[in-house]
Design a protein around this motif. Structure first.
Motif, mmCIF file in Angstrom:
data_model
loop_
_atom_site.group_PDB
_atom_site.id
_atom_site.type_symbol
_atom_site.label_atom_id
_atom_site.label_comp_id
_atom_site.label_asym_id
_atom_site.label_seq_id
_atom_site.Cartn_x
_atom_site.Cartn_y
_atom_site.Cartn_z
ATOM 1 N N ALA A 114 14.190 44.403 -21.170
ATOM 2 C CA ALA A 114 13.313 43.617 -20.305
ATOM 3 C C ALA A 114 11.862 43.688 -20.777
ATOM 4 O O ALA A 114 11.158 42.671 -20.815
ATOM 5 C CB ALA A 114 13.417 44.119 -18.865
ATOM 6 N N VAL A 115 11.431 44.877 -21.169
ATOM 7 C CA VAL A 115 10.049 45.043 -21.645
ATOM 8 C C VAL A 115 9.833 44.269 -22.941
ATOM 9 O O VAL A 115 8.797 43.618 -23.127
ATOM 10 C CB VAL A 115 9.713 46.541 -21.829
ATOM 11 C CG1 VAL A 115 8.374 46.715 -22.540
ATOM 12 C CG2 VAL A 115 9.680 47.239 -20.475
ATOM 13 N N THR A 156 13.600 36.803 -19.105
ATOM 14 C CA THR A 156 12.273 37.219 -19.576
ATOM 15 C C THR A 156 11.790 36.365 -20.739
ATOM 16 O O THR A 156 10.871 36.757 -21.456
ATOM 17 C CB THR A 156 12.297 38.703 -20.016
ATOM 18 O OG1 THR A 156 13.351 38.909 -20.957
ATOM 19 C CG2 THR A 156 12.503 39.623 -18.829
ATOM 20 N N SER A 157 12.392 35.186 -20.919
ATOM 21 C CA SER A 157 11.925 34.302 -22.000
ATOM 22 C C SER A 157 11.099 33.173 -21.408
ATOM 23 O O SER A 157 9.871 33.236 -21.360
ATOM 24 C CB SER A 157 13.112 33.770 -22.808
ATOM 25 O OG SER A 157 14.078 33.159 -21.983
ATOM 26 N N TRP A 206 7.874 35.441 -10.631
ATOM 27 C CA TRP A 206 7.683 36.821 -10.165
ATOM 28 C C TRP A 206 8.940 37.343 -9.472
ATOM 29 O O TRP A 206 9.280 38.525 -9.616
ATOM 30 C CB TRP A 206 6.467 36.901 -9.247
ATOM 31 C CG TRP A 206 5.251 36.343 -9.908
ATOM 32 C CD1 TRP A 206 4.474 35.315 -9.492
ATOM 33 C CD2 TRP A 206 4.697 36.761 -11.168
ATOM 34 N NE1 TRP A 206 3.470 35.056 -10.394
ATOM 35 C CE2 TRP A 206 3.573 35.930 -11.426
ATOM 36 C CE3 TRP A 206 5.022 37.745 -12.092
ATOM 37 C CZ2 TRP A 206 2.806 36.056 -12.582
ATOM 38 C CZ3 TRP A 206 4.258 37.867 -13.248
ATOM 39 C CH2 TRP A 206 3.161 37.047 -13.479
ATOM 40 N N ALA A 207 9.648 36.460 -8.760
ATOM 41 C CA ALA A 207 10.899 36.883 -8.142
ATOM 42 C C ALA A 207 11.937 37.218 -9.207
ATOM 43 O O ALA A 207 12.678 38.204 -9.097
ATOM 44 C CB ALA A 207 11.418 35.779 -7.217
ATOM 45 N N THR A 208 11.983 36.414 -10.264
ATOM 46 C CA THR A 208 12.951 36.627 -11.346
ATOM 47 C C THR A 208 12.667 37.916 -12.105
ATOM 48 O O THR A 208 13.584 38.705 -12.394
ATOM 49 C CB THR A 208 12.930 35.435 -12.319
ATOM 50 O OG1 THR A 208 13.337 34.257 -11.623
ATOM 51 C CG2 THR A 208 13.875 35.663 -13.487
ATOM 52 N N LEU A 209 11.402 38.136 -12.444
ATOM 53 C CA LEU A 209 11.048 39.354 -13.177
ATOM 54 C C LEU A 209 11.308 40.597 -12.333
ATOM 55 O O LEU A 209 11.813 41.613 -12.838
ATOM 56 C CB LEU A 209 9.583 39.297 -13.607
ATOM 57 C CG LEU A 209 9.236 38.248 -14.671
ATOM 58 C CD1 LEU A 209 7.744 38.232 -14.943
ATOM 59 C CD2 LEU A 209 10.002 38.506 -15.962
ATOM 60 N N ALA A 210 10.963 40.521 -11.048
ATOM 61 C CA ALA A 210 11.235 41.660 -10.169
ATOM 62 C C ALA A 210 12.731 41.900 -10.065
ATOM 63 O O ALA A 210 13.202 43.049 -10.067
ATOM 64 C CB ALA A 210 10.632 41.406 -8.787
#
Length: 522
Positions: A114-115, A156-157, A206-210
């Motif tokens: 993810a990072v 994350t793309s 932001w919802a997806t990344l969280a």
């Protein structure tokens, strides 16, 4: 048939078929034929001619070679060959052994992926393929399924690219916003300032990344993902052996016992440096203003991919020659076998991309996007619902057409028109909602090139990726949708973000407990 409700038939038919039959090429083929029939008004000869023109347009457009598509296809083949020779040189094995000493848990493997996805934000295509190559040895060692890896890559793309001003996406969006502001004589802020204000309003991102980090830390396995994760943990099978996976080497290639981490790292570094360097160079050459935003706006992404790929391939072959000539660890006659194995591993992705591009072209001719955009334009609901309505329509449009760029290219100007005519204070939330919805639809659609490339980068079967990702993406979209209702009625981005955060916390608590009990029972 153009710009009518009938234009929805081909994309919906293809998507429904691909979900229920899991036969991607057949489903896309049915979508292509049905779209061509509508365009040709059910003339058989006209249908054949339309299909031929669509396929031809993939390679030749307006009398000139369509180098953009050709470069992407060549880049996929080059990446497959690089992967093949990294394996032969022992780089994948050595990197996996190195990583397992440092990344000692399934959670750690997922967080690293993810990072990396967040860090490599320059372009979604490059992100999807490069992160997959780096992360596969790590996630495989920790028994993380390829379906989970594909989800992490895909999440994350495009979501990162759409909120990064220094990316191929961000620069183009800023230019489009500038046109919208000029059209409506809005001078309160610049296009760049508007984009920066939109970033926190892109609630789906932001919802997806969280969600990615919640899924990793809380071991949340929803729906079909649970099957893949259980198979990986209990049987050590990171893929379903009964299904083909693009980007996965099928040949039993020899592997050097003298390979080092450098045999994997340096080819990937060369790939990244070559691609990013060429993006900066092509953008600098084309841009009149030599600013970083202008450079990324005018960069030639696909040309950069092919040149970066060639540099990575040269470095990879250099390390292979070292294994053959200096270390005497592998036989040089494996060269042809390695090239063919790498090429063959990417052919499924090539075929699917060709079909996806053809159906996307035909859907464009049917003006499916314009029809859906017209629904947004004709709505007479309370303006407070505007961000939510635009978000939903952008979701549907991008899912149906398989393109986020096409969706926000059509919907952003319409959103600007509606907001300017009803409540100009909702202009930025409306634009943010369009961008968010377009990313969601593109994120989930089985005919989206980024979905296809994420599955390819992870070495995962395409439909396994689509079906395992949808529950997480839909959950994030519902949470984001509620946030857009909050923005519409309160005008507060802070309250919307708080609502999204509270819903995510509630999801993490409930889903985490359910998943924990579920895994313990098995």
């Amino acid at each position: 048939m153009e710009n009518t409700i009938f234009s929805l038939i081909p994309p919906f038919l293809a998507i429904i078929m691909v979900i229920f039959t899991r036969k991607v090429l057949i489903s896309l083929g049915v979508g292509i034929v049905s779209a061509s029939l509508l365009l040709a008004e059910f003339s058989i000869t006209g249908t054949i001619s339309t299909i031929y023109d669509s396929v031809k347009g993939i390679f030749v457009s307006d009398g000139e070679m369509n180098y953009s598509n050709i470069y992407i296809l060549l880049f996929l083949i080059i990446l497959g060959i690089i992967t093949s020779f990294i394996s032969i040189s022992g780089g994948s094995r050595a990197f996996g052994e190195w990583a397992i000493k440092r990344v000692k848990s399934r959670i750690g493997a997922q967080i690293v992926t993810a990072v990396l996805g967040i860090i490599i934000f320059i372009d979604d295509y490059f992100n999807a393929l490069a992160v997959g190559q780096i992360s596969k040895p790590i996630t495989d060692r920790q028994k993380v399924s390829r379906a989970k890896l594909a989800y992490l890559i895909d999440s994350t793309s495009a979501p990162i690219c759409v909120v990064s001003p220094v990316s191929s996406w961000g620069a183009s969006i800023i230019a489009l916003i500038g046109t919208i502001l000029a059209t409506h004589n809005i001078t309160d802020y610049s296009a760049f300032s508007a984009f920066m204000q939109i970033i926190p309003m892109n609630l789906y991102v932001w919802a997806t990344l969280a969600m990615v980090f919640i899924v990793a830390f809380r071991n949340v396995e929803i729906g079909p993902m649970r099957v893949h994760e259980l198979r990986a943990v209990k049987e050590g099978l990171v893929t379903d052996p009964s299904k083909p996976a693009a980007g996965e080497l099928k040949e039993d290639l020899p592997t050097s016992s003298k390979g080092t981490v450098g045999d994997l790292v340096w080819p990937i570094v060369a790939l990244i440096v070559g691609t990013v360097g060429t993006m900066l160079w092509t953008g600098y050459e084309a841009a009149e203003e030599k600013t970083i935003l202008a450079i990324f706006e005018y960069t030639d992404v696909t040309k950069s991919l092919i040149l970066g790929g060639l540099l990575g391939l040269i470095v990879t072959l250099g390390f292979f020659i070292r294994q053959v000539v200096i270390l005497k660890a592998v036989n040089g006659n494996v060269l042809g076998k390695g090239v063919w194995a790498g090429t063959k591993s990417m052919l499924p992705a090539v075929y699917i991309l060709l079909f996806a591009w053809a159906i996307a072209d035909l859907i464009g001719r049917l003006e499916t996007g314009k029809y859906l955009a017209g629904i947004a334009d004709s709505t007479n609901l309370n303006s407070s619902f505007l961000p939510f309505i635009l978000f939903v329509i952008a979701c549907i449009m991008a899912f149906s057409t398989g393109t986020s760029w096409g969706s926000f290219g059509i919907l952003l100007p319409i959103a600007g028109d509606i907001a300017a005519a009803t409540d100009v204070s909702l202009l930025l939330p409306a634009l943010a909602a369009v961008l968010a919805g377009a990313v969601f639809g593109d994120h989930c659609s089985p005919i989206s090139d980024t979905t296809i490339l994420s599955a390819t980068g992870a070495g995962c079967n395409l439909m396994d990726h689509v079906m395992t990702q949808i529950p997480y993406a839909v959950t994030s979209a519902i949470i984001a949708g509620i946030g857009y209702l909050v923005i519409g009625f309160t005008g507060s981005t802070v309250l919307a973000l708080l609502a999204v955060a509270l819903l995510l916390i509630l999801f993490a608590i409930i889903a985490g407990r359910i998943s924990k009990v579920d895994w313990q029972e098995t």
